[in-house]
Design a protein around this motif. Structure first.
Motif, PDB file in Angstrom:
ATOM      1  N   ALA A 236       0.962  -1.331  -0.097  1.00  0.00           N
ATOM      2  CA  ALA A 236      -0.390   0.488  -0.421  1.00  0.00           C
ATOM      3  C   ALA A 236       0.578   1.351   0.096  1.00  0.00           C
ATOM      4  O   ALA A 236       0.805   2.112  -0.413  1.00  0.00           O
ATOM      5  N   ALA A 237       2.023   1.199   1.045  1.00  0.00           N
ATOM      6  CA  ALA A 237       2.856   2.534   0.748  1.00  0.00           C
ATOM      7  C   ALA A 237       3.622   2.193  -0.481  1.00  0.00           C
ATOM      8  O   ALA A 237       3.755   4.305  -1.528  1.00  0.00           O
ATOM      9  N   VAL A 238       4.258   1.962  -0.812  1.00  0.00           N
ATOM     10  CA  VAL A 238       4.706   1.482  -2.144  1.00  0.00           C
ATOM     11  C   VAL A 238       4.067   2.377  -3.273  1.00  0.00           C
ATOM     12  O   VAL A 238       4.090   2.571  -3.925  1.00  0.00           O
ATOM     13  N   ALA A 239       2.805   1.595  -4.184  1.00  0.00           N
ATOM     14  CA  ALA A 239       1.963   1.853  -4.559  1.00  0.00           C
ATOM     15  C   ALA A 239       1.715   2.940  -4.967  1.00  0.00           C
ATOM     16  O   ALA A 239       0.980   4.026  -5.627  1.00  0.00           O
ATOM     17  N   ALA A 240       1.536   3.859  -3.424  1.00  0.00           N
ATOM     18  CA  ALA A 240       0.786   5.711  -3.538  1.00  0.00           C
ATOM     19  C   ALA A 240       2.184   6.652  -4.017  1.00  0.00           C
ATOM     20  O   ALA A 240       2.222   7.218  -4.575  1.00  0.00           O
ATOM     21  N   VAL A 241       3.037   5.531  -3.636  1.00  0.00           N
ATOM     22  CA  VAL A 241       4.688   6.616  -3.674  1.00  0.00           C
ATOM     23  C   VAL A 241       5.567   6.474  -5.267  1.00  0.00           C
ATOM     24  O   VAL A 241       5.761   7.163  -6.358  1.00  0.00           O
TER      25      VAL A 241
END
Length: 404
Positions: free
Chosen positions: A190-195
């Motif tokens: 989730a963190a990686v997909a957003a950034v």
């Protein structure tokens, strides 16, 4: 429908966790870099408080309880790492905790959970059995269940690992994550997909406890019929609903590793990185060490935990040495005469191997009157050296039969 965890939720979790969590180091691994043909880094969550990533989610979840909920206490189910995370977080926040653990939970993890302040109780043979008992306890007493992976706050807390990786390795191309119920990989994804949505996220499961492949194929979490793995930290029979939402859409793929590959990975971490890592925590290393293909660019392997029974370490090291071809177990038939054993051992010496154990037997039914059977265990430098020692014994005229 289960709502996905947002980037804003993970950032909010980080604001709460920064004062109490360690920013765990990222170290380069030359041996894995050479094997993968990529620069490989290790994210050392085995050096986090309580020895795993689990306190991130546990602390954030418990910190968000209302005063009334906190007064009722919390309850959790775990084979060890989540148990310690909940016990530590609850104590830090002044809340009582009860933890249900499987009957076969590692004793050091049980002792550590108690030392962090939890009331430890035992239930069933697996984390899933313990979770049923924890649900029943919550229903009976009003204690708040702190699920090990299936809650948005848990996933948000674990997602802070992803934020740190992106900052510590700005050009990371692939992140490889040990995967059980899915809280850690869901948070990272989730963190990686957003950034940086172009970054690949890969999950690794123990082959004998792999619930995710079937669940992803079915389009929903599907329970396993049974599990048998040394990697107790990722031995979860059914993925969580909240993690499934992220893994099914944001994770590139799930791969599996064998027990032998896990034991070799534990040995590699110990020998080459000087890090104590439990089998579940070494799953990402196991996948990379066996040639898992990755995208061009730096790779990060998450070491998710390091809570391993010291007695088990001895077994794991021996198992890893055997799996890596560095132990030879062989039955050798030698003449039953003075100097017969010495002559055979001189061949082992001349081949540059080290004798670990020798058992001398005259009772085998296939032996002639003038023969003795020797069960030899020798340490070698690797598969090629192992073959050279066997060839030397055969060339000297000995009958041999490899046992390990």
């Amino acid at each position: 429908m289960v709502e996905p965890v947002s980037y804003e939720q993970i950032v909010a979790a980080r604001a709460v966790l920064d004062p109490v969590m360690r920013r765990t180091p990222v170290i380069a691994s030359r041996v894995l870099s050479e094997r993968c043909g990529r620069q490989v880094f290790l994210k050392c969550e085995n050096l986090q408080r309580t020895g795993s990533f689990k306190p991130r989610g546990a602390y954030y979840r418990i910190s968000r309880l209302s005063p009334d909920e906190g007064a009722r206490g919390v309850v959790a189910a775990s084979a060890g790492n989540h148990a310690q995370g909940v016990a530590w977080a609850a104590s830090e926040l002044g809340i009582s905790s009860t933890v249900f653990m499987p009957d076969g939970a590692p004793l050091p993890k049980v002792a550590a959970t108690r030392a962090y302040g939890a009331d430890v109780r035992f239930a069933g043979d697996s984390v899933d059995d313990a979770l049923v008992a924890a649900h029943e306890f919550a229903d009976r007493t009003g204690a708040v269940l702190i699920h090990p992976f299936d809650h948005a706050d848990i996933v948000s807390g674990q997602g802070t690992v992803g934020l740190e990786i992106l900052e510590q390795i700005p050009d990371v191309a692939t992140i490889v994550v040990p995967t059980g119920g899915g809280g850690l990989i869901a948070g990272i994804a989730a963190a990686v997909a957003a950034v940086r949505p172009e970054v690949r996220v890969v999950g690794v499961q123990a082959e004998q406890a792999a619930a995710w492949p079937a669940s992803l194929a079915a389009g929903a979490p599907v329970p396993l019929d049974g599990m048998s793995t040394m990697a107790d930290g990722i031995a979860v029979g059914r993925p969580g609903e909240v993690p499934f939402r992220h893994v099914s859409t944001q994770v590139d793929r799930i791969v599996t590793v064998t027990e032998e590959e896990l034991s070799r990975a534990v040995l590699l971490c110990l020998e080459r990185a000087k890090l104590v890592v439990e089998p579940a925590g070494a799953a990402a290393v196991a996948a990379l060490a066996t040639g898992m293909p990755t995208e061009p660019g730096p790779v990060c392997a998450v070491l998710s935990g390091g809570n391993v029974d010291p007695l088990l370490v001895t077994h794991l090291v021996t198992h890893g040495l055997r799996a890596a071809g560095r132990y030879l177990g062989v039955t050798v038939t030698i003449p039953d005469r003075p100097g017969g054993l010495v002559a055979m051992l001189e061949i082992v010496r001349d081949a540059g191997a080290s004798v670990v154990d020798v058992i001398h037997s005259r009772t085998a039914g296939t032996l002639d009157l003038d023969e003795v059977e020797v069960f030899l265990t020798a340490e070698t430098r690797g598969p090629q050296h192992r073959r050279e020692l066997l060839d030397a014994l055969v060339a000297a005229g000995y009958r041999t039969q490899v046992t390990t």
